[in-house]
Design a protein around this motif. Structure first.
Motif, PDB file in Angstrom:
ATOM      1  N   VAL A 125      -5.486 -11.604   0.409  1.00 47.84           N
ATOM      2  CA  VAL A 125      -4.157 -11.020   0.261  1.00 47.84           C
ATOM      3  C   VAL A 125      -3.904  -9.975   1.342  1.00 47.84           C
ATOM      4  O   VAL A 125      -4.787  -9.179   1.665  1.00 47.84           O
TER       5      VAL A 125
ATOM      6  N   CYS B 270       3.997  -8.544  -0.176  1.00 46.90           N
ATOM      7  CA  CYS B 270       2.630  -9.002   0.075  1.00 46.90           C
ATOM      8  C   CYS B 270       2.630 -10.516   0.202  1.00 46.90           C
ATOM      9  O   CYS B 270       3.586 -11.188  -0.196  1.00 46.90           O
ATOM     10  N   GLU B 271       1.553 -11.042   0.765  1.00 46.83           N
ATOM     11  CA  GLU B 271       1.369 -12.490   0.863  1.00 46.83           C
ATOM     12  C   GLU B 271      -0.110 -12.795   0.807  1.00 46.83           C
ATOM     13  O   GLU B 271      -0.956 -11.939   1.118  1.00 46.83           O
TER      14      GLU B 271
ATOM     15  N   GLU C 283       1.889  -5.530   2.307  1.00 46.48           N
ATOM     16  CA  GLU C 283       2.757  -5.002   3.344  1.00 46.48           C
ATOM     17  C   GLU C 283       3.683  -3.890   2.828  1.00 46.48           C
ATOM     18  O   GLU C 283       4.694  -3.582   3.448  1.00 46.48           O
TER      19      GLU C 283
ATOM     20  N   LYS D 276       9.428  -8.334   2.413  1.00 45.61           N
ATOM     21  CA  LYS D 276       8.141  -8.873   1.973  1.00 45.61           C
ATOM     22  C   LYS D 276       7.243  -7.731   1.504  1.00 45.61           C
ATOM     23  O   LYS D 276       7.049  -6.736   2.184  1.00 45.61           O
TER      24      LYS D 276
ATOM     25  N   ASN E 121       3.701 -15.398  -2.012  1.00 42.88           N
ATOM     26  CA  ASN E 121       4.176 -14.104  -1.535  1.00 42.88           C
ATOM     27  C   ASN E 121       5.126 -13.483  -2.545  1.00 42.88           C
ATOM     28  O   ASN E 121       5.635 -14.155  -3.444  1.00 42.88           O
ATOM     29  N   TRP E 122       5.342 -12.192  -2.380  1.00 45.06           N
ATOM     30  CA  TRP E 122       6.304 -11.437  -3.174  1.00 45.06           C
ATOM     31  C   TRP E 122       7.350 -10.839  -2.248  1.00 45.06           C
ATOM     32  O   TRP E 122       7.022 -10.307  -1.191  1.00 45.06           O
ATOM     33  N   HIS E 123       8.631 -10.931  -2.656  1.00 49.44           N
ATOM     34  CA  HIS E 123       9.730 -10.340  -1.883  1.00 49.44           C
ATOM     35  C   HIS E 123      10.628  -9.516  -2.806  1.00 49.44           C
ATOM     36  O   HIS E 123      10.782  -9.842  -3.985  1.00 49.44           O
TER      37      HIS E 123
ATOM     38  N   CYS F 192       8.652 -14.043  -6.877  1.00 53.38           N
ATOM     39  CA  CYS F 192       7.291 -14.547  -6.676  1.00 53.38           C
ATOM     40  C   CYS F 192       7.409 -16.010  -6.232  1.00 53.38           C
ATOM     41  O   CYS F 192       7.992 -16.833  -6.936  1.00 53.38           O
TER      42      CYS F 192
END
Length: 234
Positions: free
Chosen positions: A94, A81-82, A97, A79, A68-70, A129
């Motif tokens: 994927v 995406c995940e 968000e 967040k 995921n990416w924060h 990441c």
């Protein structure tokens, strides 16, 4: 009955401990890692599109790798995406968000990078990441990419570069001039040497004729060219 050594360890227990230490060492050396590459910070113009790079690696292999990416918004992790890479070579599933985020990664290159479109000053900050690999007893790893949003790109001081370029250009030009002068001098010396050789040959022919070697009567008066050669030799 299991035998015991002097330390109180049984042989099977000792083998299990050795295997456990070995396994932990292997996981530590070549386990899951995520990376942003050589550059972990970028400066970008307001309104532009930025690539947030991230790749993963594991010599043990992956299975159901979750990532995921924060975005760190003043201490609040948002967040972006995940997703999940089911196995090697299988493209990830994927879920994005954030409306300005686009996933551009591929499992073929172990890539889980994203694009951030039309950035604003509010996008300035740290992006994390994160990935976890169940195949490695849920070993996880993360890396941070920093984005600096500016209204204009900072000017790069090229003074030193210009000075170095000028010096190198001058040196190269001087070397070329020296080589040209050297070539001209060598050519002049070769021509002068050829003239001297020609004069010597003519002088030798005249001496042979005067000594009667050719069977003809010699004429004591030389030609203008021969007289010029004789003066040159003197």
């Amino acid at each position: 009955m299991a035998s015991l050594d002097n330390t109180g360890w049984s042989l099977p227990g000792l083998l299990v401990a050795v295997l456990l230490v070995f396994e932990l060492g292997v996981l530590q050396i070549c386990g899951l890692e995520v990376s942003t590459g050589k550059v972990s910070r970028v400066e970008a113009m307001n309104g532009s599109t930025v690539l947030l790079p991230c790749t993963y690696s594991s010599c043990i292999g992956i299975y159901k790798l979750a990532f995921n990416w924060h975005f760190n918004d003043n201490g609040t992790m948002i967040k972006l995406c995940e997703g999940e890479v089911h196995s090697e070579g299988v493209e990830p599933k994927v879920k994005v968000e954030h409306k300005r985020v686009e996933f551009v990664g591929s499992s073929k290159t172990n890539n889980i990078s994203i694009l951030l479109w039309n950035i604003t000053f509010e996008d300035d900050g740290d992006y994390t990441c994160f990935a976890v690999n169940p195949k490695e007893k849920f070993r996880n790893h993360s890396t941070i990419f920093t984005l600096k949003v500016v209204d204009q790109m900072s000017e790069v001081d090229n003074t030193l570069t210009v000075i170095i370029g000028s010096v190198l250009g001058g040196v190269i030009g001087l070397v070329i001039i020296v080589m040209v002068i050297k070539a001209l001098v060598v050519q002049f010396l070769l021509k002068d040497d050829e003239k001297n050789k020609e004069c010597l040959v003519n002088a030798s022919g005249n001496d042979n004729t005067e000594n009667g070697l050719t069977g003809a009567k010699a004429d004591n008066k030389g030609t203008p060219k021969e007289e010029k050669c004789q003066k040159g030799l003197k």
